[in-house]
Design a protein around this motif. Structure first.
Motif, mmCIF file in Angstrom:
data_model
loop_
_atom_site.group_PDB
_atom_site.id
_atom_site.type_symbol
_atom_site.label_atom_id
_atom_site.label_comp_id
_atom_site.label_asym_id
_atom_site.label_seq_id
_atom_site.Cartn_x
_atom_site.Cartn_y
_atom_site.Cartn_z
ATOM 1 N N LYS A 247 0.857 -1.183 0.000
ATOM 2 C CA LYS A 247 0.000 0.000 0.000
ATOM 3 C C LYS A 247 0.897 1.238 0.000
ATOM 4 O O LYS A 247 1.741 1.396 0.880
ATOM 5 C CB LYS A 247 -0.934 -0.005 1.203
ATOM 6 C CG LYS A 247 -1.929 -1.162 1.158
ATOM 7 C CD LYS A 247 -2.988 -1.044 2.226
ATOM 8 C CE LYS A 247 -4.015 -2.157 2.097
ATOM 9 N NZ LYS A 247 -5.096 -2.048 3.107
ATOM 10 N N PRO A 248 0.730 2.110 -0.978
ATOM 11 C CA PRO A 248 1.697 3.201 -1.170
ATOM 12 C C PRO A 248 1.665 4.263 -0.083
ATOM 13 O O PRO A 248 2.654 4.959 0.125
ATOM 14 C CB PRO A 248 1.313 3.788 -2.524
ATOM 15 C CG PRO A 248 -0.132 3.444 -2.695
ATOM 16 C CD PRO A 248 -0.321 2.121 -2.021
ATOM 17 N N ARG A 249 0.537 4.417 0.601
ATOM 18 C CA ARG A 249 0.425 5.457 1.609
ATOM 19 C C ARG A 249 -0.187 4.878 2.874
ATOM 20 O O ARG A 249 -1.097 4.047 2.800
ATOM 21 C CB ARG A 249 -0.416 6.633 1.107
ATOM 22 C CG ARG A 249 0.161 7.296 -0.140
ATOM 23 C CD ARG A 249 -0.662 8.489 -0.586
ATOM 24 N NE ARG A 249 -0.132 9.058 -1.823
ATOM 25 C CZ ARG A 249 -0.590 10.164 -2.392
ATOM 26 N NH1 ARG A 249 -1.590 10.838 -1.827
ATOM 27 N NH2 ARG A 249 -0.052 10.612 -3.515
ATOM 28 N N ALA A 250 0.293 5.339 4.023
ATOM 29 C CA ALA A 250 -0.206 4.858 5.310
ATOM 30 C C ALA A 250 -0.207 6.004 6.301
ATOM 31 O O ALA A 250 0.687 6.862 6.286
ATOM 32 C CB ALA A 250 0.655 3.704 5.819
ATOM 33 N N LEU A 251 -1.194 6.008 7.170
ATOM 34 C CA LEU A 251 -1.332 7.074 8.159
ATOM 35 C C LEU A 251 -1.285 6.482 9.564
ATOM 36 O O LEU A 251 -2.015 5.536 9.875
ATOM 37 C CB LEU A 251 -2.655 7.823 7.966
ATOM 38 C CG LEU A 251 -2.964 8.939 8.983
ATOM 39 C CD1 LEU A 251 -1.955 10.069 8.845
ATOM 40 C CD2 LEU A 251 -4.385 9.470 8.801
ATOM 41 N N ASN B 256 -10.169 15.557 7.351
ATOM 42 C CA ASN B 256 -10.654 14.794 6.198
ATOM 43 C C ASN B 256 -9.641 14.759 5.058
ATOM 44 O O ASN B 256 -9.507 13.752 4.359
ATOM 45 C CB ASN B 256 -11.979 15.381 5.705
ATOM 46 C CG ASN B 256 -13.115 15.077 6.655
ATOM 47 O OD1 ASN B 256 -13.023 14.135 7.446
ATOM 48 N ND2 ASN B 256 -14.182 15.861 6.601
ATOM 49 N N ARG B 257 -8.920 15.867 4.853
ATOM 50 C CA ARG B 257 -7.902 15.871 3.800
ATOM 51 C C ARG B 257 -6.788 14.882 4.114
ATOM 52 O O ARG B 257 -6.250 14.224 3.226
ATOM 53 C CB ARG B 257 -7.319 17.274 3.637
ATOM 54 C CG ARG B 257 -8.259 18.283 3.008
ATOM 55 C CD ARG B 257 -7.610 19.633 2.955
ATOM 56 N NE ARG B 257 -7.141 20.044 4.280
ATOM 57 C CZ ARG B 257 -6.434 21.150 4.512
ATOM 58 N NH1 ARG B 257 -6.116 21.942 3.509
ATOM 59 N NH2 ARG B 257 -6.056 21.476 5.734
ATOM 60 N N THR B 258 -6.449 14.788 5.382
ATOM 61 C CA THR B 258 -5.401 13.847 5.778
ATOM 62 C C THR B 258 -5.812 12.428 5.434
ATOM 63 O O THR B 258 -5.048 11.661 4.846
ATOM 64 C CB THR B 258 -5.129 13.953 7.296
ATOM 65 O OG1 THR B 258 -5.040 15.322 7.671
ATOM 66 C CG2 THR B 258 -3.840 13.235 7.655
ATOM 67 N N PHE B 259 -7.028 12.075 5.829
ATOM 68 C CA PHE B 259 -7.506 10.717 5.549
ATOM 69 C C PHE B 259 -7.553 10.467 4.042
ATOM 70 O O PHE B 259 -7.193 9.399 3.555
ATOM 71 C CB PHE B 259 -8.891 10.506 6.164
ATOM 72 C CG PHE B 259 -8.890 10.562 7.669
ATOM 73 C CD1 PHE B 259 -7.960 9.837 8.406
ATOM 74 C CD2 PHE B 259 -9.815 11.332 8.352
ATOM 75 C CE1 PHE B 259 -7.958 9.883 9.796
ATOM 76 C CE2 PHE B 259 -9.820 11.382 9.732
ATOM 77 C CZ PHE B 259 -8.890 10.658 10.470
ATOM 78 N N GLY B 260 -8.015 11.479 3.293
ATOM 79 C CA GLY B 260 -8.110 11.315 1.845
ATOM 80 C C GLY B 260 -6.750 11.166 1.204
ATOM 81 O O GLY B 260 -6.544 10.305 0.338
#
Length: 929
Positions: free
Chosen positions: A177-181, A345-349
């Motif tokens: 997965k290319p991105r993770a938070l 919300n932008r962070t999650f997106g």
């Protein structure tokens, strides 16, 4: 030119920039360099657009399309695969080519067929041939190593939330997965968690280089220090002894560095070739307004290949990464890992809703990782309403930059609002009133037992505003330069040195900042935050609040705040500009009902009051109390609860209200009943039933009256009630209506007890007898009465009784801010029984003794016809002081304290002779009656 030819020209240009040599079949020369690309190479399925050779070996293929085909570029992947699997003319190997590219003049997509479950991804630019050569020499790809080679995580010295974050991230990387938070509350150890992951990715994942992006240069220094301090669990050496860590301060990336620490501004400068001023890295990008006008675009930089970093960790992935600065992240072919305490919300997106770990502020408080906070409000007329300067008024005019003043008339009427304060207009009185109100509140209500000012951070609007605040703080507190310092990038002194002193030394007690300590910077001893500026950004406000949440053990807190008792259990946010009300913040105070007594919260829960405010307030009190109580008190509570520690009682209440867990409980219940449900189809009543079930289970222990009683008893020994007040030139400082009601109840209980037990307790019999018998009152009698009053269920300590009278009859109560003596109970009983008269005052017993002593000695001197000698007067004062603390004096008392130090009974007899016993009897009656 046709669109196809135009696209080919751009592709050729990009390949050449990356270091490839491009040839036609007619001019084929594989010895021309490391990387050669041959156009229209023949295969058994037709000519391939480009075949890539590294060190004379065919390794990859590029399928070229015109730009208009970009939106369907993934549809070409099958065609690329066909050429990669075809038989190349004159090639002896039959294995498919490994590296697959689809390209237009604008877009490049890449697939590595050696990856597990090969998946294409868009890349900014072609890789250099040396990169493909390195990958070919490795036994496994990075993605295969991440999927197959990561060993189990050693959990020693890691918190549960850190274990969850590291393992969650590695699972995400294993799935490519290319991105993770990673969402972790401030204070939970995000940087330590990230370094743990970096170490494992370098050692076991074989990552070549990792970029650690920070918000400001100061945070880069802090991160570098943490890398240097980190010792991995499987190696006794420091991280920086094992791997090279470079903190970027120039345009050059060290080819031997395995970790690079940089601001996103610095990295943007490196890629774009645009020079950067060092000061640009000193300001948080949260403070910089993003404009629609884009600066110079990032273009390919041959000195910095797109594969330079395998992973990019973005510490505090704030709003800046979504706009202009996003180009930095787009440039590199790297996994993106976000770390934040304040997602929106932008962070999650942006991170594809791939939240690999979530640890909220509320959870961190429940676990004792962080502390809760209370909000204290200060309001002034000018802050709320602004004011007006009339024309022709003579006032100071000050240059904002130089601060040079000139005395001149105003040219026109100037009406200014509160928002314009300290920008276009400075009102020293407004600053003075806020600082004075803060001082009064901290010293009398918030931390009344402290002898020194708790470590305090003030957020100012501008550097100029910060200077005004510093001058006013020093004036109001009557302190010197060391007491209050500015910690901003423009401070005259070294900011890092001041910050270190603020963190570790006694001075400064108060620091004023604009932005330097707003995000990420640790100052664990902080206990007060004063907001004298508003903040628009929710996330930034949460970051600023986060400066106060760090927990700290009692020994460490005492090192910088000598009179602190025990560990840090909370911090107080003092809001002087309405910042708390102007924003809907992500984390709210757990304390929802600060005016409600713990006993009433416990009783309410036991009676079935299970609303969120009540449950969360009770949870906050219990978690806070757990940090204050000694082992014996905690053991008593654990025994009464049936084996559940007090901290777990509080934590279980918070966990019970977790929305995700409530939904899961509802789904499980429906499934158990044979009902098919999803999150979207759950009925409101099913969710409410699940909530009720979870909350009921968490509240069940409080059904036991013995548990409620032992918790409340423990709290009364340790806790303080904090009341929020509104201040306008400190016109009102009072307790809430709930607290007043509680005070009335305390007074009523006290007076009823005195009436009911007047014949049982010697001290009460004394007060109900005739005046001539009052000489019988002794310290032991008062001590016996206090023991009866102070023990459960009454819990009527002298302090609590005095405080109750101060709330209800403030005008008649004196000395409420002084430490209570046991003999003050004499004054309380007299006041409660009306012995002071209808207009009488409740005064500390010692004050009443002083007053009566002055009257007695004046009268006695007049009756004697001659005054006591100076030596006799000194002895009489010593005897008076003993009566003030012990209610009476006798011969035996001359063996104690100052009386013995002055020579004891023998000396006193020498001074007074046979008069001594008569004087003592007289003083016992006159001063106590």
């Amino acid at each position: 030119m046709t669109p196809e030819i135009k696209a080919r020209e751009r592709i050729d240009q990009k390949l050449q920039q990356a270091g490839w040599i491009i040839q036609d079949m007619a001019a084929l020369n594989l010895g021309a360099g490391v990387g050669v690309i041959v156009r229209e190479y023949p295969t058994d399925t037709g000519p391939a657009d480009y075949v890539m050779f590294v060190n004379r070996q065919a390794v990859g293929v590029i399928e070229a399309k015109r730009d208009s085909a970009a939106e369907n570029i993934t549809a070409v992947e099958q065609q690329t695969e066909r050429y990669a699997s075809a038989t190349l003319k004159w090639r002896t190997e039959q294995t498919p080519l490994r590296f697959l590219f689809e390209a237009t003049g604008q877009i490049i997509r890449f697939t590595d067929n050696a990856d597990p479950a090969p998946r294409s991804r868009e890349i900014f630019h072609f890789f250099p041939p040396q990169t493909l050569a390195e990958w070919l020499a490795q036994p496994n790809t990075l993605r295969r190593r991440l999927a197959e080679a990561m060993p189990a995580l050693p959990e020693r010295n890691l918190r549960d939330c850190q274990i969850s974050a590291v393992t969650g991230l590695e699972q995400s990387l294993a799935l490519n997965k290319p991105r993770a938070l990673i969402h972790m509350a401030t204070g939970a150890g995000k940087t330590f968690t990230a370094i743990t992951s970096v170490y494992r990715l370098l050692k076991f994942g074989g990552a070549k280089r990792i970029l650690f992006l920070v918000d400001t240069r100061n945070l880069g220094k802090q991160a570098h220090q943490e890398f240097m301090a980190y010792t991995p669990p499987d190696d006794g050496r420091k991280f920086t002894e094992l791997y090279n860590v470079q903190r970027l301060a120039s345009p050059h990336i060290d080819p031997h560095a395995q970790v690079c620490i940089s601001t996103i501004q610095r990295m943007y400068s490196i890629l774009s070739g645009e020079q950067i001023d060092d000061s640009a890295e000193d300001i948080s990008l949260n403070e910089i307004e993003q404009t629609t006008k884009q600066a110079k675009h990032v273009r390919y930089n041959p000195a910095v290949a797109v594969d330079t970093f395998d992973l990019i960790i973005i510490d505090e992935c704030h709003r800046s990464i979504y706009n202009l600065w996003k180009q930095v992240l787009d440039y590199f072919d790297a996994f993106l890992i976000g770390l934040t305490a304040t997602p929106d919300n932008r962070t999650f997106g942006f991170f594809n809703e791939n939240i690999v770990a979530e640890y909220t502020y509320e959870q961190s408080v429940a676990d004792g990782v962080n502390v809760g906070y209370d909000v204290f409000e200060i309001e002034t007329t000018i802050t709320q309403q602004g004011s007006e300067l009339k024309a022709k008024e003579w006032v100071d005019h000050r240059d904002r930059a130089t601060r040079k003043k000139r005395w001149a008339e105003t040219e026109a009427d100037t009406i200014y609002t509160g928002k314009e304060l300290d920008r276009s207009v400075v009102n020293p009185s407004q600053i003075r009133q806020v600082i004075q109100a803060m001082k009064n509140a901290v010293e009398t209500q918030i931390f009344p037992a402290r002898k020194e000012t708790p470590k305090t951070l003030i957020f100012a609007k501008t550097d100029s505003h910060a200077d005004d605040i510093i001058n006013m703080v020093r004036e109001v507190y009557g302190q010197g330069n060391a007491f209050c310092k500015k910690v901003t990038y423009r401070a005259e002194e070294d900011a890092d040195s001041i910050l270190s002193s603020f963190r570790n030394d006694y001075y400064p007690r108060i620091a004023v900042t604009v932005d330097m300590i707003a995000t990420g910077t640790d100052v664990k001893p902080l206990e007060v935050l004063l907001f004298m500026r508003d903040v628009r950004s929710k996330g930034y406000y949460e970051q600023m609040k986060g400066r106060g949440v760090r927990s700290l053990d009692g020994e460490s807190l005492k090192r910088v705040s000598n009179s602190a008792e025990g560990a840090k259990t909370r911090f107080v946010l003092i809001d002087a500009v309405g910042v708390e009300k102007s924003l809907k913040t992500e984390s709210r105070p757990l304390e929802k009902k600060p005016g409600v007594a713990l006993k009433d919260l416990l009783q309410g829960v036991a009676l079935g009051h299970r609303d969120d405010d009540t449950v969360l307030s009770l949870a906050n009190r219990l978690v806070r109390l757990a940090k204050q109580l000694d082992d014996k008190a905690q053991a008593r509570i654990e025994k009464a609860s049936g084996g559940i520690p007090i901290a777990e009682l509080g934590k279980s209440l918070i966990v019970a209200l977790n929305p995700d867990a409530i939904v899961q409980t509802a789904l499980n219940t429906a499934h158990a009943q044979g009902i098919t449900r999803s999150e979207e189809t759950l009925l409101p009543e099913e969710i409410e039933a699940a909530r009720a079930t979870r909350v009921a289970a968490a509240c069940a222990p409080f059904d036991k009256p013995e548990l409620r009683e032992v918790i409340d008893t423990a709290r009364r020994e340790r806790d303080q009630l904090i009341d929020h007040i509104n201040l306008d030139q400190v016109t009102f400082a009072g307790f809430s209506q709930q607290a007043e009601t509680q005070a009335h109840s305390v007074i009523q209980t006290f007076t009823e007890y005195l009436k009911q037990h007047k014949d049982e307790i010697a001290a009460l019999s004394f007060f109900y007898q005739q005046p001539y018998q009052r000489r019988q009152l002794t310290y032991d009698m008062i001590e016996e009465l206090h023991e009866h009053l102070a023990k459960p269920p009454l819990m009527l300590t002298t302090e609590r009784l005095w405080s109750a009278y101060a709330r209800v009859q403030a005008a008649q109560v004196k000395g409420a801010d002084r430490k209570r003596q046991l003999t003050d109970l004499v004054s309380l009983v007299r006041f409660a029984l009306g012995l002071e008269g209808a207009q009488g005052e409740l005064k500390p017993f010692a004050d009443e003794v002083d007053k009566r002593f002055q009257a007695w000695i004046f009268r006695h001197n007049a009756q004697r016809g001659s005054a006591f000698t100076p030596e006799q007067t000194d002895w009489l004062r010593l005897m008076k002081d003993h009566i003030a603390s012990s209610c009476s004096i006798s011969r035996d008392d001359f063996d104690y304290a100052e009386l013995a130090d002055k020579g004891g009974l023998q000396k006193a007899w020498g001074v007074f002779g046979q008069e001594l016993d008569g004087l003592m009897d007289e003083l016992n009656v006159e001063l106590v009656a």
